[in-house]
Scaffold this motif. Structure first.
Motif, PDB file in Angstrom:
ATOM      1  N   ARG A 212       0.831  -1.213   0.000  1.00  0.00           N
ATOM      2  CA  ARG A 212       0.000   0.000   0.000  1.00  0.00           C
ATOM      3  C   ARG A 212       0.864   1.261   0.000  1.00  0.00           C
ATOM      4  N   ASP A 213       2.004   1.197   0.672  1.00  0.00           N
ATOM      5  CA  ASP A 213       2.933   2.329   0.612  1.00  0.00           C
ATOM      6  C   ASP A 213       3.398   2.558  -0.828  1.00  0.00           C
ATOM      7  N   THR A 216       0.627   4.056  -2.805  1.00  0.00           N
ATOM      8  CA  THR A 216       0.454   5.470  -2.452  1.00  0.00           C
ATOM      9  C   THR A 216       1.513   6.327  -3.122  1.00  0.00           C
ATOM     10  N   GLN A 270       1.977   5.311   2.732  1.00  0.00           N
ATOM     11  CA  GLN A 270       0.591   5.362   3.197  1.00  0.00           C
ATOM     12  C   GLN A 270       0.571   5.339   4.719  1.00  0.00           C
TER      13      GLN A 270
END
Length: 329
Positions: A212-213, A216, A270
């Motif tokens: 997810r990072d 993002t 994120q």
């Protein structure tokens, strides 16, 4: 968690591993970090300072406008970034189509259907090839003369310039001007890239992190980001019940560093594993200059007078303040 923040700080080159002076040092920083946030030119410049020991403010402009080893345009998340010239094509090949798709609603609100955008990209590129670096007012007049927009004001002008940028046909030239990529860089960009290579480079510069990072940071979809991260990660750790992965097991950097506004270190995740106080992150898309130590935000500062507001600890800022003066010249 402290070790994670320190490791991320080292991964993001904030131990200042780049010792080369001049535009070569600038390009090395940009290459190692995968790109630097460049909404403001000053923010990008001071991000270079925080990651190198011998560059000066003038070197950043020289690298972009004269040496042309770095390029300023719209890349990760569709925001302005400073990236290594060899990375521009692969990044736009991977990210451009989704960024354009994600902007469709806004294009509709501005009355810019696909055929108008396509024609505008042609018109802008042709004009820039013929006339060289041009500012917003000049390009607005060109778009009006071509019958693509009704008036030379409003957000449609910038939206069309950005669209041409996401196609790899327009980028920033000297100062706040735009140029045709093919003439500025000497050849068109090759819009092709490998998502696993990008994930690997992200983890080198931001790990340990999550899929997810990566999503993002890049604006790729979470499923795409997850597949790429899982394919390249070689290390895995558990932090507060969250699994983070990396391609390096870093001892971490515990130095103190004064970062400029919109620094990539604070925008690359994120989950930052820390709350940014309002003095640094007031909302509205702003991210002010920050003081970090061992990866944790401990204060804020201002460019105008180098005043510092420290809200955690009593750090020794003397070395950083001296280096800020050296960098500015």
């Amino acid at each position: 968690m402290d070790w994670l923040l320190a490791a991320r700080m080292q991964a993001n080159c904030l131990a200042r591993p780049v010792n080369e002076a001049g535009p070569g040092g600038v390009a090395d920083v940009v290459r190692r970090t995968g790109g630097l946030q460049a909404q403001t030119w000053r923010g990008a410049a001071y991000a270079v300072r925080a990651r190198s020991t011998s560059t000066v403010l003038a070197d950043v402009a020289h690298a972009q406008s004269v040496d042309r080893s770095v390029v300023r345009g719209w890349f990760m998340r569709g925001t302005l970034q400073l990236v290594a010239v060899e990375d521009a094509g692969p990044l736009l090949g991977l990210l451009g189509p989704k960024l354009i798709k994600d902007t469709e609603r806004r294009f509709g609100e501005l009355g810019l259907p696909a055929d108008v955008r396509a024609r505008a990209a042609d018109v802008l590129e042709e004009y820039l090839l013929a006339h060289g670096p041009s500012n917003r007012a000049q390009l607005a007049d060109v778009l009006v003369a071509a019958g693509l927009i009704a008036e030379p004001k409003g957000q449609a002008v910038y939206a069309l310039i950005r669209y041409a940028g996401l196609l790899g046909r327009v980028c920033y030239g000297p100062g706040e001007t735009w140029v045709a990529v093919s003439s500025w860089l000497g050849k068109p960009l090759e819009l092709s890239g490998d998502v696993e290579d990008l994930a690997r480079r992200y983890l080198h510069a931001y790990g340990p992190a999550t899929a997810r990072d990566f999503a993002t940071w890049s604006a790729l979809s979470v499923p795409t980001a997850r597949r790429a991260v899982e394919a390249v990660a070689t290390e895995s750790f558990e932090v507060d019940g969250v699994s983070v992965v990396a391609v390096d097991d870093l001892p971490g950097c515990r130095d103190l560093r004064m970062l400029g506004e919109f620094d990539a270190y604070l925008l690359g995740y994120q989950n930052r594993f820390q709350e940014l106080p309002i003095a640094i992150f007031p909302g509205g898309g702003m991210l002010r200059p920050a003081v970090i130590e061992a990866g944790r935000a401990i204060g804020s500062w201002t460019h105008a007078d180098l005043s510092v507001d420290v809200f955690d600890g009593r750090p020794d800022l003397s070395a950083e303040l001296t280096d800020l003066a050296r960098f500015a010249g």
